[in-house]
Scaffold this motif. Structure first.
Motif, PDB file in Angstrom:
ATOM      1  N   ALA A  43      15.609  -9.240  11.268  1.00  0.00           N
ATOM      2  CA  ALA A  43      16.577  -9.967  12.087  1.00  0.00           C
ATOM      3  C   ALA A  43      15.887 -10.862  13.112  1.00  0.00           C
ATOM      4  CB  ALA A  43      17.500  -8.968  12.792  1.00  0.00           C
ATOM      5  N   ALA A  44      14.852 -10.370  13.770  1.00  0.00           N
ATOM      6  CA  ALA A  44      14.216 -11.135  14.842  1.00  0.00           C
ATOM      7  C   ALA A  44      13.421 -12.316  14.315  1.00  0.00           C
ATOM      8  CB  ALA A  44      13.306 -10.222  15.664  1.00  0.00           C
ATOM      9  N   PHE A  45      12.688 -12.104  13.208  1.00  0.00           N
ATOM     10  CA  PHE A  45      11.791 -13.132  12.696  1.00  0.00           C
ATOM     11  C   PHE A  45      12.389 -13.917  11.527  1.00  0.00           C
ATOM     12  CE2 PHE A  45       8.827  -9.900  14.451  1.00  0.00           C
ATOM     13  CZ  PHE A  45       8.111 -10.699  15.340  1.00  0.00           C
ATOM     14  N   HIS A  46      13.631 -13.606  11.148  1.00  0.00           N
ATOM     15  CA  HIS A  46      14.219 -14.194   9.935  1.00  0.00           C
ATOM     16  C   HIS A  46      13.271 -13.981   8.758  1.00  0.00           C
ATOM     17  CE1 HIS A  46      17.241 -15.845  12.531  1.00  0.00           C
ATOM     18  NE2 HIS A  46      16.371 -16.617  13.167  1.00  0.00           N
ATOM     19  N   HIS A  47      12.853 -12.733   8.594  1.00  0.00           N
ATOM     20  CA  HIS A  47      11.852 -12.352   7.596  1.00  0.00           C
ATOM     21  C   HIS A  47      12.588 -11.720   6.412  1.00  0.00           C
ATOM     22  CE1 HIS A  47       8.446 -10.633   5.632  1.00  0.00           C
ATOM     23  NE2 HIS A  47       7.619 -10.644   6.670  1.00  0.00           N
ATOM     24  N   PRO A  48      12.844 -12.469   5.345  1.00  0.00           N
ATOM     25  CA  PRO A  48      13.672 -11.923   4.263  1.00  0.00           C
ATOM     26  C   PRO A  48      13.044 -10.734   3.553  1.00  0.00           C
ATOM     27  CG  PRO A  48      12.747 -14.062   3.646  1.00  0.00           C
ATOM     28  CD  PRO A  48      12.467 -13.872   5.101  1.00  0.00           C
ATOM     29  N   ASP A  49      11.707 -10.710   3.404  1.00  0.00           N
ATOM     30  CA  ASP A  49      11.115  -9.594   2.679  1.00  0.00           C
ATOM     31  C   ASP A  49      11.173  -8.307   3.486  1.00  0.00           C
ATOM     32  OD1 ASP A  49       9.823  -8.723   0.209  1.00  0.00           O
ATOM     33  OD2 ASP A  49       8.138  -8.226   1.521  1.00  0.00           O
ATOM     34  N   ALA A  50      11.109  -8.415   4.816  1.00  0.00           N
ATOM     35  CA  ALA A  50      11.257  -7.208   5.630  1.00  0.00           C
ATOM     36  C   ALA A  50      12.645  -6.605   5.423  1.00  0.00           C
ATOM     37  CB  ALA A  50      11.027  -7.533   7.100  1.00  0.00           C
ATOM     38  N   LEU A  51      13.674  -7.443   5.412  1.00  0.00           N
ATOM     39  CA  LEU A  51      15.031  -6.944   5.173  1.00  0.00           C
ATOM     40  C   LEU A  51      15.180  -6.391   3.763  1.00  0.00           C
ATOM     41  CD1 LEU A  51      17.525  -9.408   6.907  1.00  0.00           C
ATOM     42  CD2 LEU A  51      17.142  -6.993   7.403  1.00  0.00           C
ATOM     43  N   LEU A  52      14.591  -7.071   2.782  1.00  0.00           N
ATOM     44  CA  LEU A  52      14.679  -6.581   1.412  1.00  0.00           C
ATOM     45  C   LEU A  52      13.993  -5.232   1.287  1.00  0.00           C
ATOM     46  CD1 LEU A  52      15.408  -6.958  -1.560  1.00  0.00           C
ATOM     47  CD2 LEU A  52      13.267  -8.234  -1.853  1.00  0.00           C
ATOM     48  N   LEU A  53      12.824  -5.088   1.891  1.00  0.00           N
ATOM     49  CA  LEU A  53      12.120  -3.809   1.846  1.00  0.00           C
ATOM     50  C   LEU A  53      12.941  -2.724   2.530  1.00  0.00           C
ATOM     51  CD1 LEU A  53       9.617  -2.197   1.077  1.00  0.00           C
ATOM     52  CD2 LEU A  53       8.494  -3.043   3.156  1.00  0.00           C
ATOM     53  N   ALA A  54      13.556  -3.043   3.656  1.00  0.00           N
ATOM     54  CA  ALA A  54      14.415  -2.067   4.340  1.00  0.00           C
ATOM     55  C   ALA A  54      15.551  -1.620   3.434  1.00  0.00           C
ATOM     56  CB  ALA A  54      14.962  -2.671   5.632  1.00  0.00           C
ATOM     57  N   ARG A  55      16.168  -2.556   2.746  1.00  0.00           N
ATOM     58  CA  ARG A  55      17.262  -2.219   1.824  1.00  0.00           C
ATOM     59  C   ARG A  55      16.762  -1.305   0.699  1.00  0.00           C
ATOM     60  NH1 ARG A  55      22.001  -5.304   1.362  1.00  0.00           N
ATOM     61  NH2 ARG A  55      22.262  -7.020   2.841  1.00  0.00           N
ATOM     62  N   GLU A  56      15.605  -1.642   0.140  1.00  0.00           N
ATOM     63  CA  GLU A  56      15.076  -0.855  -0.974  1.00  0.00           C
ATOM     64  C   GLU A  56      14.767   0.573  -0.551  1.00  0.00           C
ATOM     65  OE1 GLU A  56      12.900  -4.690  -3.178  1.00  0.00           O
ATOM     66  OE2 GLU A  56      11.708  -3.183  -2.107  1.00  0.00           O
ATOM     67  N   VAL A  57      14.161   0.720   0.607  1.00  0.00           N
ATOM     68  CA  VAL A  57      13.813   2.061   1.081  1.00  0.00           C
ATOM     69  C   VAL A  57      15.080   2.850   1.392  1.00  0.00           C
ATOM     70  CG1 VAL A  57      12.531   3.376   2.801  1.00  0.00           C
ATOM     71  CG2 VAL A  57      11.621   1.201   1.991  1.00  0.00           C
ATOM     72  N   PHE A  58      16.042   2.209   2.043  1.00  0.00           N
ATOM     73  CA  PHE A  58      17.300   2.887   2.364  1.00  0.00           C
ATOM     74  C   PHE A  58      17.998   3.347   1.088  1.00  0.00           C
ATOM     75  CE2 PHE A  58      21.766   3.174   3.635  1.00  0.00           C
ATOM     76  CZ  PHE A  58      21.670   3.826   4.859  1.00  0.00           C
ATOM     77  N   HIS A  59      18.012   2.489   0.081  1.00  0.00           N
ATOM     78  CA  HIS A  59      18.650   2.852  -1.188  1.00  0.00           C
ATOM     79  C   HIS A  59      17.962   4.064  -1.802  1.00  0.00           C
ATOM     80  CE1 HIS A  59      20.759   2.344  -5.003  1.00  0.00           C
ATOM     81  NE2 HIS A  59      19.590   2.476  -5.612  1.00  0.00           N
ATOM     82  N   GLU A 115       0.789  -1.230   0.000  1.00  0.00           N
ATOM     83  CA  GLU A 115       0.000   0.000   0.000  1.00  0.00           C
ATOM     84  C   GLU A 115       0.822   1.282   0.000  1.00  0.00           C
ATOM     85  OE1 GLU A 115      -3.255  -0.032  -0.233  1.00  0.00           O
ATOM     86  OE2 GLU A 115      -3.712  -2.119   0.198  1.00  0.00           O
ATOM     87  N   LEU A 116       2.005   1.258   0.572  1.00  0.00           N
ATOM     88  CA  LEU A 116       2.756   2.508   0.743  1.00  0.00           C
ATOM     89  C   LEU A 116       4.026   2.592  -0.076  1.00  0.00           C
ATOM     90  CD1 LEU A 116       2.409   3.389   4.553  1.00  0.00           C
ATOM     91  CD2 LEU A 116       0.978   4.075   2.623  1.00  0.00           C
ATOM     92  N   GLN A 117       4.554   1.462  -0.585  1.00  0.00           N
ATOM     93  CA  GLN A 117       5.806   1.581  -1.333  1.00  0.00           C
ATOM     94  C   GLN A 117       5.554   2.216  -2.699  1.00  0.00           C
ATOM     95  OE1 GLN A 117       8.145  -1.954  -2.278  1.00  0.00           O
ATOM     96  NE2 GLN A 117      10.027  -0.762  -2.029  1.00  0.00           N
ATOM     97  N   MET A 118       6.365   3.216  -3.003  1.00  0.00           N
ATOM     98  CA  MET A 118       6.260   3.946  -4.255  1.00  0.00           C
ATOM     99  C   MET A 118       7.255   3.401  -5.272  1.00  0.00           C
ATOM    100  SD  MET A 118       3.889   6.130  -3.685  1.00  0.00           S
ATOM    101  CE  MET A 118       4.131   7.185  -5.117  1.00  0.00           C
ATOM    102  N   PRO A 119       7.049   3.670  -6.563  1.00  0.00           N
ATOM    103  CA  PRO A 119       8.048   3.288  -7.560  1.00  0.00           C
ATOM    104  C   PRO A 119       9.416   3.850  -7.191  1.00  0.00           C
ATOM    105  CG  PRO A 119       6.031   4.009  -8.637  1.00  0.00           C
ATOM    106  CD  PRO A 119       5.861   4.301  -7.174  1.00  0.00           C
ATOM    107  N   GLY A 120      10.421   3.021  -7.254  1.00  0.00           N
ATOM    108  CA  GLY A 120      11.763   3.430  -6.858  1.00  0.00           C
ATOM    109  C   GLY A 120      12.139   2.973  -5.468  1.00  0.00           C
ATOM    110  N   GLY A 121      11.141   2.695  -4.598  1.00  0.00           N
ATOM    111  CA  GLY A 121      11.462   2.094  -3.318  1.00  0.00           C
ATOM    112  C   GLY A 121      11.012   2.818  -2.081  1.00  0.00           C
TER     113      GLY A 121
END
Length: 685
Positions: free
Chosen positions: A432-448, A306-312
């Motif tokens: 990190a806590a839940f071993h949730h790969p998509d949460a980490l991927l989303l964090a990387r995309e937003v940071f980038h 719902e909130l991620q925009m094109p580009g991340g």
């Protein structure tokens, strides 16, 4: 006289909402101030945000009214500000409004001299006089008459307010230590305000109050007062089970209008999702309750969908209002919550044929009469015990599909650096806590996105939309993004995040440092403000000073640089000198002090294939300490040389060591030794 509405080129969706008003709106700028001086007019400043229900109401009643607009255009220079795009302006004039004895809120309506000095203000004004408040047109006439006939007194009052604001918002002070027991005292007072049956602050309306909740958790975990842990957890369960949470699409609404978390104010803010994710992670680590894990996963999915925009990057919010679900897509009246509520007939139609339909209706309080204005807000406050939180998967999918056909709430698509920083940090901790790969991927995309698309020549900007940037970042943007980089490094051990966080820390000092070790909210080259404010108090999120202290303290923990820690300590001490004994208004700063005083770093060395690794990892995860940074790795060479942990070379895996104040305990290998280490580390604090 300069004519016309000039909001058509604004970056802010909120300002774009007003582009067709007959009001001659301007964006905030030095040019608008010059126009007021040239035409000898006072300034009418209107501040709001895109998801604000009462902002929409006042716009429809007054700003779309040709007669009201004619008065505004004749007698004032009219400036419209998005408080999310310019929180520094909002902070300055909200402080002035409260100093005038008015209750703050949005829309905020302020009257200023052409120099930007405030002399009168309020919030929402009705079109006609009601309940002791003047009608808006009546107010405009009165202010203009006072400007024409009593200007000397207004200017004197405005000058006195400017002096007050400078002393309150911009002054320096001698550094001071945090008073002994300040955090415990503040947490105790918060704990006394908590409704231990329903959660949240007693009474209504109920806000998540995330900075208060954070302080309660810091006091309660791992070995503090049990009542503080209970207050934190009962509040978290209320947020998860009440109507304030969207049980179909995920995500938290902004607040509940009642005392039970049942009826939300339906807007969804990015900062609420970020802070909820961090607290869900704490709650799950402390209890292992599936409810917290499920809500965390649903919230991550909501952010992605719902909130991620094109580009991340992540958009700021979803509106509370949408077209009525039963009306045509165009021309239907706008109603608060229309997208989210149901009739029993709609539920029956969507779930027809499912054997669990009656159980679903019982668990989610679906009745013929509804629970709000004849409709049903789905909630699990009463019947959640007979079904697991992840139950009814097919039913919720069907409801999600049925709801998707409704007119959607508007989305504020501007991307804010500070709110995105809060979300990145939360997603990294969830990953990190839940071993949730998509949460980490989303964090990387937003940071980038933030560190590439919102940076120009090494300088961060506050807001972005459609490839355009607003003005330079505020100090809170840097603080939140420093913490985001530090959290991503802790979760991934990817050195690029640590490198970027250190670069942001240097830019923070260059543009916002006050020369004494503290920071102004606005940058050193800001030329459109009455004064350069600091931002010490918290609102729905920690203030800019708290974000800076927390970000620098966290960066010092994961990077090991003493110079960064010294900066954090100096900024915290100067803030304490300014705020004195008023800790209850500054829970974010108290949290930063807590990290500086009791912070520790833990390294878990090993591979998942090592015998006993799972038990060791579970013990580490279950010992909740909000001031501890956990680093999970199998190669000590991946740690920065400046970090004390990097010198350790355990002779076998799994192994755990704990460092405090740059002093590290020898590695431990067995669960009992680990338990003693964790509890001893807590006791030593």
């Amino acid at each position: 006289m300069t004519q016309g509405n000039r909001l058509g080129e604004a970056i802010s969706p909120y300002l774009q909402q007003h582009r067709d008003n007959p009001v001659h709106w301007r964006e905030w700028s030095a040019e608008a101030m010059a126009e007021a001086r040239r035409e000898d007019k006072p300034i009418l400043l209107s501040v709001g945000y895109a998801a604000c229900h009462w902002c929409h109401v006042m716009a429809h009643e007054s700003f779309e009214n040709a007669g009201v607009a004619a008065i505004m255009n004749r007698d004032f220079v009219n400036i419209k500000v998005d408080r999310e795009e310019r929180p520094d302006i909002d902070h300055l004039y909200m402080t002035a409004l409260q100093a005038m004895g008015e209750q703050g809120g949005w829309p905020m309506t302020m009257f200023l001299t052409p120099e930007g000095e405030p002399f009168y203000g309020g919030t929402y004004y009705p079109p006609e006089a009601a309940q002791g408040r003047p009608g808006f047109a009546q107010l405009l006439e009165a202010v203009r008459n006072a400007w024409d006939t009593k200007r000397e007194g207004l200017l004197r009052s405005a000058g006195e307010m400017r002096t007050h604001l400078r002393g309150f918002l911009s002054a320096s002070g001698a550094p001071a230590d945090l008073p002994e027991g300040a955090l415990e005292e503040a947490a105790g007072r918060i704990g006394g305000m908590i409704d231990l049956e329903l959660g949240g602050i007693k009474g209504a309306p109920k806000f998540p109050n995330a900075p208060y909740l954070e302080l309660l958790a810091r006091s309660g975990f791992p070995g503090g007062p049990e009542a503080h842990r209970a207050g934190f957890l009962v509040t978290l369960r209320g947020l998860c089970e009440g109507g304030i949470f969207d049980h179909v699409g995920g995500g938290l609404h902004r607040y509940a209008t009642d005392a039970r978390w049942l009826v939300p104010h339906f807007e969804k803010m990015l900062y609420d999702q970020a802070q909820l994710l961090r607290h869900l992670t704490i709650g799950w680590r402390a209890t292992g309750e599936p409810l917290f894990r499920q809500r965390a996963f649903e919230t991550v999915a909501f952010l992605r969908r719902e909130l991620q925009m094109p580009g991340g990057g992540l958009a700021a919010s979803l509106d509370a209002d949408s077209a009525a679900a039963h009306g045509p897509a165009s021309g239907a009246p706008m109603e608060e919550g229309a997208f989210y509520v149901w009739t029993e007939g709609e539920i029956d139609a969507a779930l027809a044929g499912l054997p669990e339909i009656e159980t679903f209706k019982r668990c989610y309080n679906v009745t013929p009469r509804g629970n709000w204005e004849g409709k049903t807000i789905l909630e699990r406050l009463g019947g959640s015990g007979e079904a697991a939180p992840e139950a009814f998967g097919e039913a919720r999918i069907r409801l999600f599909q049925a709801r998707a056909a409704r007119p959607r709430p508007g989305r504020d698509e501007k991307i804010l650096a500070d709110w995105n920083g809060l979300a990145i940090r939360a997603l990294a901790e969830v990953g990190a806590a839940f071993h949730h790969p998509d949460a980490l991927l989303l964090a990387r995309e937003v940071f980038h996105f933030v560190t590439t698309q919102m940076m120009r020549e090494g300088r961060l900007h506050h807001a972005a939309r459609d490839g355009r940037l607003s003005g330079p970042a505020l100090s809170g943007d840097y603080g939140a993004m420093i913490a985001a980089g530090a959290a991503l490094f802790a979760a991934t051990l990817d050195p690029q995040f640590l490198h970027t966080a250190h670069a942001l820390a240097e830019a923070l000092e260059r543009w916002h440092g006050d020369g004494e070790g503290g920071h102004f909210m606005t940058a050193s080259d800001a030329d459109d403000m009455l004064l350069r404010p600091r931002s010490d108090p918290d609102e729905a999120v920690p203030g800019s000073t708290a974000l800076v202290v927390e970000g620098l303290a966290l960066l010092a923990q994961v990077g090991g640089r003493q110079a960064i820690r010294t900066r954090a300590e100096r900024a915290a001490a100067l803030a304490q000198g300014r705020i004195g004994a008023g800790g209850m208004a500054y829970p974010g700063l108290l949290a930063g002090f807590d990290r500086l005083q009791r912070g520790s770093e833990l390294a878990l060395f090993g591979f998942r294939s090592n015998p006993g690794y799972g038990a060791v990892e579970a013990m580490v995860r279950g010992h909740v300490d909000l001031n501890r940074v956990d680093l999970v790795l199998n190669d000590p060479d991946r740690l920065p040389e400046t970090l004390a942990l990097s010198a350790l070379r355990p002779e076998r895996y799994p192994a755990v060591t704990l460092c405090r104040n740059q002093t590290c305990h020898p590695p431990v290998f067995e669960p009992e030794a680990l338990r003693s280490l964790l509890e001893g580390g807590t006791a030593a604090s």
